[in-house]
Scaffold this motif. Sequence first.
Motif, PDB file in Angstrom:
ATOM      1  N   GLY A  49       0.800  -1.203   0.000  1.00  0.00           N
ATOM      2  CA  GLY A  49       0.000   0.000   0.000  1.00  0.00           C
ATOM      3  C   GLY A  49       0.839   1.261   0.000  1.00  0.00           C
ATOM      4  N   TYR A  50       0.145   2.378  -0.023  1.00  0.00           N
ATOM      5  CA  TYR A  50       0.840   3.670  -0.097  1.00  0.00           C
ATOM      6  C   TYR A  50       1.657   3.939   1.165  1.00  0.00           C
ATOM      7  CZ  TYR A  50       1.449   8.530  -1.607  1.00  0.00           C
ATOM      8  OH  TYR A  50       1.978   9.724  -2.027  1.00  0.00           O
ATOM      9  N   HIS A  51       1.154   3.505   2.323  1.00  0.00           N
ATOM     10  CA  HIS A  51       1.814   3.815   3.591  1.00  0.00           C
ATOM     11  C   HIS A  51       2.491   2.617   4.258  1.00  0.00           C
ATOM     12  CE1 HIS A  51       0.310   7.892   3.654  1.00  0.00           C
ATOM     13  NE2 HIS A  51      -0.918   7.456   3.428  1.00  0.00           N
ATOM     14  N   GLN A  52       2.213   1.421   3.809  1.00  0.00           N
ATOM     15  CA  GLN A  52       2.789   0.229   4.440  1.00  0.00           C
ATOM     16  C   GLN A  52       3.048  -0.824   3.366  1.00  0.00           C
ATOM     17  OE1 GLN A  52       3.110   0.502   7.882  1.00  0.00           O
ATOM     18  NE2 GLN A  52       4.445  -1.282   7.919  1.00  0.00           N
ATOM     19  N   GLN A  53       4.229  -1.453   3.425  1.00  0.00           N
ATOM     20  CA  GLN A  53       4.573  -2.439   2.408  1.00  0.00           C
ATOM     21  C   GLN A  53       5.250  -3.663   3.035  1.00  0.00           C
ATOM     22  OE1 GLN A  53       6.588   0.696   2.067  1.00  0.00           O
ATOM     23  NE2 GLN A  53       4.732   1.760   1.384  1.00  0.00           N
ATOM     24  N   SER A  54       5.508  -4.638   2.200  1.00  0.00           N
ATOM     25  CA  SER A  54       6.349  -5.783   2.550  1.00  0.00           C
ATOM     26  C   SER A  54       7.602  -5.709   1.686  1.00  0.00           C
ATOM     27  CB  SER A  54       5.625  -7.105   2.274  1.00  0.00           C
ATOM     28  OG  SER A  54       4.527  -7.273   3.142  1.00  0.00           O
ATOM     29  N   LEU A  55       8.751  -5.955   2.298  1.00  0.00           N
ATOM     30  CA  LEU A  55       9.988  -6.002   1.530  1.00  0.00           C
ATOM     31  C   LEU A  55      10.071  -7.371   0.872  1.00  0.00           C
ATOM     32  CD1 LEU A  55      12.570  -4.348   0.902  1.00  0.00           C
ATOM     33  CD2 LEU A  55      13.689  -5.647   2.727  1.00  0.00           C
ATOM     34  N   ILE A  56      10.189  -7.385  -0.448  1.00  0.00           N
ATOM     35  CA  ILE A  56      10.235  -8.662  -1.153  1.00  0.00           C
ATOM     36  C   ILE A  56      11.555  -8.798  -1.924  1.00  0.00           C
ATOM     37  CG2 ILE A  56       7.716  -8.737  -1.398  1.00  0.00           C
ATOM     38  CD1 ILE A  56       8.222  -8.110  -4.431  1.00  0.00           C
ATOM     39  N   ARG A  62       8.160   0.314   5.696  1.00  0.00           N
ATOM     40  CA  ARG A  62       7.415   1.518   5.320  1.00  0.00           C
ATOM     41  C   ARG A  62       8.351   2.451   4.569  1.00  0.00           C
ATOM     42  NH1 ARG A  62       3.682   5.359   9.261  1.00  0.00           N
ATOM     43  NH2 ARG A  62       2.993   6.785   7.614  1.00  0.00           N
ATOM     44  N   PHE A  63       8.062   2.670   3.292  1.00  0.00           N
ATOM     45  CA  PHE A  63       8.889   3.521   2.442  1.00  0.00           C
ATOM     46  C   PHE A  63       8.048   4.638   1.835  1.00  0.00           C
ATOM     47  CE2 PHE A  63      11.858   0.105   2.775  1.00  0.00           C
ATOM     48  CZ  PHE A  63      13.103   0.605   2.403  1.00  0.00           C
ATOM     49  N   VAL A  64       8.737   5.659   1.362  1.00  0.00           N
ATOM     50  CA  VAL A  64       8.061   6.688   0.577  1.00  0.00           C
ATOM     51  C   VAL A  64       7.555   6.033  -0.705  1.00  0.00           C
ATOM     52  CG1 VAL A  64       9.469   8.569   1.518  1.00  0.00           C
ATOM     53  CG2 VAL A  64      10.208   7.391  -0.575  1.00  0.00           C
ATOM     54  N   PRO A  65       6.536   6.596  -1.345  1.00  0.00           N
ATOM     55  CA  PRO A  65       5.965   5.976  -2.549  1.00  0.00           C
ATOM     56  C   PRO A  65       6.862   6.086  -3.775  1.00  0.00           C
ATOM     57  CG  PRO A  65       4.933   8.089  -2.139  1.00  0.00           C
ATOM     58  CD  PRO A  65       5.788   7.791  -0.935  1.00  0.00           C
TER      59      PRO A  65
END
Length: 218
Positions: free
Chosen positions: A176-183, A202-205
């Motif tokens: 998502g825009y505010h939360q991700q998974s590192l793959i 959590r990264f910038v978009p």
Amino acid sequence: MDYTIARRRMVEQQIVARGIDDPRLIDVMNKVPRHLFVDEGLRGHAYADGPLPIGHKQTISQPYMVAAMSAALGLQGHERVLEIGTGSGYQTAILAMMTKRVYSIERISTLAARARKVLDQLQISNVNIKTADGTIGWKDQAPFDGILVAAGAPDVPHEYLVQLIIGGKLVMPVGGYHQQSLIRITRLDKDQFKREELMGCRFVPLIGTAGWSEADEI
């Protein structure tokens, strides 16, 4: 402030203590002066356990995340690596000291120029930086042994996959825009890819044609 001591403490407490054991990576992170990649007013926080703002709604990543993403590429020293999101240039410097050459794309020209200045100051010369839409990769220099993306996207842009060599690895945040998974994606052959989920992050978009639009910003 003694930056050398602060850097050594950062590596011991934030990197090694969390399971990063690549001796080359540990050595590089002990050498690269992270404080030079942030504004003077934030240098006292450069080795703290978290990200810091670098302007233009961008950040320099948490030291552990820089280490984890670098380690996930499994670098040996001979690779040509594509980095998406030069930002401050800190991650760029880490990659440059562990690989043959880094090709880094930054969409914000002010950040690209600032990063280039610090890298030149440190005499790190095996880095090509250009200002462009990072979501489409760098076709003219492909294929790459590794791709590291320092911004989150809703999915992996197709151009990254086709610009990766067989056996090469891609590491990036997806979600998502505010939360991700590192793959991590490993290219097994022309049409087969292995996908692994490494951790939450959590990264910038990632802004661009194959990422988020600036209009998506909340």
